[in-house]
Design a protein around this motif. Structure first.
Motif, PDB file in Angstrom:
ATOM      1  N   GLU A 186      77.823 -29.685 -38.935  1.00  0.00           N
ATOM      2  CA  GLU A 186      78.436 -28.703 -38.044  1.00  0.00           C
ATOM      3  C   GLU A 186      77.785 -28.729 -36.662  1.00  0.00           C
ATOM      4  O   GLU A 186      78.470 -28.671 -35.633  1.00  0.00           O
ATOM      5  CB  GLU A 186      78.346 -27.307 -38.648  1.00  0.00           C
ATOM      6  CG  GLU A 186      78.987 -26.240 -37.780  1.00  0.00           C
ATOM      7  CD  GLU A 186      79.202 -24.926 -38.495  1.00  0.00           C
ATOM      8  OE1 GLU A 186      79.863 -24.044 -37.903  1.00  0.00           O
ATOM      9  OE2 GLU A 186      78.735 -24.768 -39.638  1.00  0.00           O
ATOM     10  N   TRP A 231      78.893 -31.764 -34.669  1.00  0.00           N
ATOM     11  CA  TRP A 231      80.220 -31.599 -34.086  1.00  0.00           C
ATOM     12  C   TRP A 231      80.155 -30.749 -32.819  1.00  0.00           C
ATOM     13  O   TRP A 231      80.872 -31.005 -31.850  1.00  0.00           O
ATOM     14  CB  TRP A 231      81.187 -30.991 -35.092  1.00  0.00           C
ATOM     15  CG  TRP A 231      81.813 -31.980 -36.019  1.00  0.00           C
ATOM     16  CD1 TRP A 231      81.695 -32.052 -37.367  1.00  0.00           C
ATOM     17  CD2 TRP A 231      82.673 -33.070 -35.641  1.00  0.00           C
ATOM     18  NE1 TRP A 231      82.424 -33.110 -37.868  1.00  0.00           N
ATOM     19  CE2 TRP A 231      83.035 -33.744 -36.839  1.00  0.00           C
ATOM     20  CE3 TRP A 231      83.175 -33.539 -34.433  1.00  0.00           C
ATOM     21  CZ2 TRP A 231      83.876 -34.859 -36.832  1.00  0.00           C
ATOM     22  CZ3 TRP A 231      84.012 -34.661 -34.431  1.00  0.00           C
ATOM     23  CH2 TRP A 231      84.361 -35.311 -35.610  1.00  0.00           C
ATOM     24  N   LEU A 280      94.364 -27.638 -31.786  1.00  0.00           N
ATOM     25  CA  LEU A 280      94.456 -28.382 -33.054  1.00  0.00           C
ATOM     26  C   LEU A 280      95.211 -29.695 -32.855  1.00  0.00           C
ATOM     27  O   LEU A 280      94.792 -30.751 -33.361  1.00  0.00           O
ATOM     28  CB  LEU A 280      95.153 -27.529 -34.118  1.00  0.00           C
ATOM     29  CG  LEU A 280      94.323 -26.410 -34.732  1.00  0.00           C
ATOM     30  CD1 LEU A 280      95.216 -25.458 -35.522  1.00  0.00           C
ATOM     31  CD2 LEU A 280      93.226 -26.957 -35.626  1.00  0.00           C
ATOM     32  N   HIS A 305      90.775 -30.644 -38.118  1.00  0.00           N
ATOM     33  CA  HIS A 305      90.223 -29.412 -38.696  1.00  0.00           C
ATOM     34  C   HIS A 305      90.960 -29.197 -40.015  1.00  0.00           C
ATOM     35  O   HIS A 305      92.160 -28.910 -40.031  1.00  0.00           O
ATOM     36  CB  HIS A 305      90.460 -28.234 -37.753  1.00  0.00           C
ATOM     37  CG  HIS A 305      89.569 -27.057 -38.024  1.00  0.00           C
ATOM     38  ND1 HIS A 305      89.464 -26.474 -39.280  1.00  0.00           N
ATOM     39  CD2 HIS A 305      88.724 -26.350 -37.226  1.00  0.00           C
ATOM     40  CE1 HIS A 305      88.603 -25.468 -39.230  1.00  0.00           C
ATOM     41  NE2 HIS A 305      88.140 -25.371 -38.002  1.00  0.00           N
ATOM     42  N   PRO A 340      91.861 -24.514 -41.025  1.00  0.00           N
ATOM     43  CA  PRO A 340      92.044 -23.399 -40.087  1.00  0.00           C
ATOM     44  C   PRO A 340      92.009 -22.057 -40.812  1.00  0.00           C
ATOM     45  O   PRO A 340      91.486 -21.080 -40.306  1.00  0.00           O
ATOM     46  CB  PRO A 340      93.419 -23.681 -39.469  1.00  0.00           C
ATOM     47  CG  PRO A 340      93.609 -25.153 -39.615  1.00  0.00           C
ATOM     48  CD  PRO A 340      92.952 -25.496 -40.917  1.00  0.00           C
ATOM     49  N   ASN A 380      89.743 -19.559 -38.775  1.00  0.00           N
ATOM     50  CA  ASN A 380      88.829 -20.352 -37.960  1.00  0.00           C
ATOM     51  C   ASN A 380      89.438 -20.671 -36.597  1.00  0.00           C
ATOM     52  O   ASN A 380      89.333 -21.797 -36.091  1.00  0.00           O
ATOM     53  CB  ASN A 380      88.428 -21.626 -38.702  1.00  0.00           C
ATOM     54  CG  ASN A 380      87.514 -21.321 -39.863  1.00  0.00           C
ATOM     55  OD1 ASN A 380      86.677 -20.423 -39.789  1.00  0.00           O
ATOM     56  ND2 ASN A 380      87.686 -22.042 -40.962  1.00  0.00           N
ATOM     57  N   LEU A 414      88.820 -22.713 -31.374  1.00  0.00           N
ATOM     58  CA  LEU A 414      88.579 -23.083 -32.772  1.00  0.00           C
ATOM     59  C   LEU A 414      87.117 -22.849 -33.123  1.00  0.00           C
ATOM     60  O   LEU A 414      86.243 -22.869 -32.256  1.00  0.00           O
ATOM     61  CB  LEU A 414      88.949 -24.548 -33.005  1.00  0.00           C
ATOM     62  CG  LEU A 414      90.409 -24.920 -32.706  1.00  0.00           C
ATOM     63  CD1 LEU A 414      90.617 -26.421 -32.842  1.00  0.00           C
ATOM     64  CD2 LEU A 414      91.358 -24.166 -33.631  1.00  0.00           C
ATOM     65  N   PHE A 446      82.956 -25.526 -37.306  1.00  0.00           N
ATOM     66  CA  PHE A 446      83.103 -26.971 -37.188  1.00  0.00           C
ATOM     67  C   PHE A 446      82.641 -27.722 -38.435  1.00  0.00           C
ATOM     68  O   PHE A 446      82.737 -28.950 -38.483  1.00  0.00           O
ATOM     69  CB  PHE A 446      82.343 -27.470 -35.963  1.00  0.00           C
ATOM     70  CG  PHE A 446      82.867 -26.911 -34.657  1.00  0.00           C
ATOM     71  CD1 PHE A 446      84.165 -26.441 -34.553  1.00  0.00           C
ATOM     72  CD2 PHE A 446      82.057 -26.863 -33.542  1.00  0.00           C
ATOM     73  CE1 PHE A 446      84.652 -25.925 -33.372  1.00  0.00           C
ATOM     74  CE2 PHE A 446      82.538 -26.353 -32.342  1.00  0.00           C
ATOM     75  CZ  PHE A 446      83.839 -25.881 -32.255  1.00  0.00           C
ATOM     76  N   HIS A 450      84.240 -27.735 -40.910  1.00  0.00           N
ATOM     77  CA  HIS A 450      85.508 -28.193 -41.481  1.00  0.00           C
ATOM     78  C   HIS A 450      86.156 -29.307 -40.669  1.00  0.00           C
ATOM     79  O   HIS A 450      87.307 -29.670 -40.939  1.00  0.00           O
ATOM     80  CB  HIS A 450      86.470 -27.022 -41.600  1.00  0.00           C
ATOM     81  CG  HIS A 450      85.995 -25.929 -42.509  1.00  0.00           C
ATOM     82  ND1 HIS A 450      85.837 -26.113 -43.868  1.00  0.00           N
ATOM     83  CD2 HIS A 450      85.617 -24.651 -42.259  1.00  0.00           C
ATOM     84  CE1 HIS A 450      85.392 -24.987 -44.405  1.00  0.00           C
ATOM     85  NE2 HIS A 450      85.250 -24.097 -43.457  1.00  0.00           N
ATOM     86  N   LEU A 451      85.465 -29.855 -39.678  1.00  0.00           N
ATOM     87  CA  LEU A 451      86.005 -30.965 -38.906  1.00  0.00           C
ATOM     88  C   LEU A 451      85.739 -32.276 -39.626  1.00  0.00           C
ATOM     89  O   LEU A 451      84.658 -32.496 -40.172  1.00  0.00           O
ATOM     90  CB  LEU A 451      85.397 -31.004 -37.506  1.00  0.00           C
ATOM     91  CG  LEU A 451      85.694 -29.817 -36.583  1.00  0.00           C
ATOM     92  CD1 LEU A 451      85.061 -30.041 -35.220  1.00  0.00           C
ATOM     93  CD2 LEU A 451      87.184 -29.565 -36.442  1.00  0.00           C
ATOM     94  N   HIS A 494      97.981 -27.449 -40.555  1.00  0.00           N
ATOM     95  CA  HIS A 494      97.730 -26.716 -39.312  1.00  0.00           C
ATOM     96  C   HIS A 494      98.856 -25.730 -39.029  1.00  0.00           C
ATOM     97  O   HIS A 494      98.613 -24.546 -38.745  1.00  0.00           O
ATOM     98  CB  HIS A 494      97.606 -27.700 -38.144  1.00  0.00           C
ATOM     99  CG  HIS A 494      96.371 -28.546 -38.184  1.00  0.00           C
ATOM    100  ND1 HIS A 494      96.190 -29.653 -37.383  1.00  0.00           N
ATOM    101  CD2 HIS A 494      95.239 -28.451 -38.942  1.00  0.00           C
ATOM    102  CE1 HIS A 494      95.012 -30.195 -37.634  1.00  0.00           C
ATOM    103  NE2 HIS A 494      94.424 -29.492 -38.584  1.00  0.00           N
TER     104      HIS A 494
END
Length: 529
Positions: free
Chosen positions: A192, A195, A279, A289, A292, A330, A336, A339, A341-342, A359
């Protein structure tokens, strides 16, 4: 060239339009046209497009279980004509026909058309994120964390989820210490932070408001072990046994969501549109991502299912606890967030289409939740066991504007063009259906099956039921694994183990995703000329 390809083309087109040919014959005819597109693309013409269109508009196979495969392959004939050189310059006409079919079809045919468009090739290659090896996490107290970074708190520490948050001196700033939960790893936490560092680079400048938090380090380490925190974590949070954490400076708006009851419709609409753009824009950079909002088909079964119970929107199943999923999205006023979840995307085709669909589904669910959060007392069942009716909380005109903004902004971010095509969705049908299903909590229960109970300890079994409203007198006599148990856990969109109660939303998501992929494909082709 032999006359055989022309003869085969004419026979296949005849099979598609004449009702005397059965399902199998039509499937073989579609397969013949796809082979011709590969080997003899020059024989395909406007009649081919017309014949495929007639098949996709036909209602003859609507109840056939395998119809989706027929319709997907049929629509793929037209995407072949758009992607394979030598198809008589009919690619634009084929894509326009498919785009129109998104508005004219439903069910299996609509899914087939959308997935064919969603499989068009686009060039998206993300840069791999290097996390590296982390050294042993240093230990630090909360007070020391503030002092070594020259931070002065100006408010009282509080928890937002698992994050310990405090206002600090400076312009609109928060210190956020994100605590690891039991089972988290230092590598996951470091990801995280990496990112955050990546997205601060000039190549990732979005051109609109997107506040990237500034990560803090302890002894040059991104992950540390925190102790002597000023406030005990929430009771429902299991903190990592080593006290692992990361910390960052965020904007004061970091935790302001579109569905906060204090946020008016105008600002919620702006947030949804801007985050849709972000996004889409990040996706073109190969950064996905993947949460979300957390979407599940069944949270209870996530420990024993191969898919961890996560929602696969393209299957149109029941959506578990949709309002709970929207509680802390998120995405918010600062842009956003979360991170962790990226993910880097280096693939192509249908996987990208499915990510984009997630998304859109997340954004539209949050849009619906904005209205429900105006009055959180209107939820669930009333004293007579009847579903609470909260439809009066919805502003249909505003909801429609939110849907359009989400589509147009995502399209702009993803394709790099602001001239989005008309949304091939009947909003006069979709909006009332969203209000009907999101505004009345008809689906409030699920079954805790014996097989799921078998994965619990006796203590976890009882805690699970207590958290869902079971009083101690109801728990007396219950034996884990003896029988399936009906539990209140909604609202859901659909009955337990059934399809979604809002298929119109899934079709909207499919159409939006398909049009975005097609738009990106056309842009790349135009730029290559």
């Amino acid at each position: 060239m032999s006359t055989y390809p022309h003869t085969l083309k004419n026979q296949a087109e005849t099979a598609l339009v004449e009702p005397r040919f059965d399902f199998i014959a039509k499937y073989h005819a579609v397969a013949d046209l796809r082979r011709l597109a590969q080997k003899h693309p020059g024989v395909l013409d406007s009649q081919t497009i017309f014949s495929v269109e007639q098949l996709l508009l036909s209602s003859a196979f609507g109840r056939v279980r395998q119809a989706y495969f027929l319709f997907r392959e049929a629509a793929s004939v037209m995407t072949d004509m758009a992607t394979i050189p030598g198809c008589n310059g009919l690619g634009a006409k084929a894509l326009a026909c498919l785009n129109g079919l998104l508005l004219k079809t439903d069910g299996s045919a609509h899914r087939g058309v959308a997935e064919a468009l969603g499989s068009l090739p686009v060039n998206i290659i993300g840069q791999r994120l290097s996390i590296g090896r982390s050294a042993s996490a240093p230990r630090i107290s909360w007070t020391r964390l503030l002092s070594i970074n020259g931070l002065t708190k100006t408010g009282t520490p509080r928890y937002i989820g698992r994050s310990l948050v405090v206002d600090i001196s400076g312009k609109n700033q928060l210190l956020v210490a994100k605590l690891a939960k039991k089972g988290d790893t230092a590598v996951g936490l470091q990801k995280e932070v990496r990112w955050m560092e990546r997205l601060k680079q000039p190549d990732y400048a979005a051109g609109c408001r997107f506040h990237i938090p500034r990560p803090l380090q302890v002894e040059r380490q991104r992950v540390f072990r925190i102790n002597h925190i000023p406030l005990a974590p929430p009771d429902n949070f299991q903190m990592h046994p080593d006290g692992l954490a990361i910390a960052f400076i965020a904007h004061q708006d970091y935790f302001v969501y579109p569905n906060d009851h204090r946020v008016d419709g105008k600002n919620a609409r702006e947030m949804l549109g801007r985050n849709a753009y972000l996004l889409g824009w990040l996706t073109t950079k190969g950064v996905i991502h993947d949460a979300p909002i957390p979407l599940f088909h069944n949270r209870t079964q996530r420990l024993r299912r191969d898919d961890q119970g996560r929602y696969q929107w393209f299957r149109s199943g029941r959506l578990d606890q949709w309002l709970n999923s929207c509680a802390f999205p998120n995405l918010g006023l600062s842009g956003l967030r979360d991170f962790e979840h990226l993910e880097t995307f280096c693939g192509r085709g249908r996987n990208l289409y499915r990510h984009i669909g997630s998304h859109f589904l997340s954004l539209l669910l949050v849009a619906g939740s904005h209205f429900r959060c105006r009055d959180k007392t209107k939820m669930g069942l009333d004293e007579n066991g009847q579903p609470v009716d909260a439809r009066d909380l919805f502003d249909r005109q505003l909801l429609q504007a939110m849907i359009l903004d989400v589509f147009e902004c995502y399209f702009a971010g993803f394709t790099g063009t602001s001239a989005s095509p008309a949304l091939p969705v009947d909003l006069d049908r979709l909006v009332p259906r969203m209000v009907e299903e999101m505004g009345v909590d008809r689906h409030m229960t699920e079954l805790l099956r014996r097989v799921d109970q078998a994965h619990m300890t006796d203590a976890a079994f009882l805690d699970f039921l207590r958290q869902r409203g079971y009083e101690d007198d109801l728990l007396e006599g219950l034996i884990r694994g003896e029988e399936d148990i009906l539990i209140p856990s909604g609202p859901h969109l659909g009955d337990f183990n059934r399809q979604t109660s809002l298929p119109e939303l899934i079709e909207c998501v499919a159409a939006m995703s398909a049009v975005c992929i097609a738009g990106r494909f056309v842009t790349e082709v135009s730029n290559a000329i």
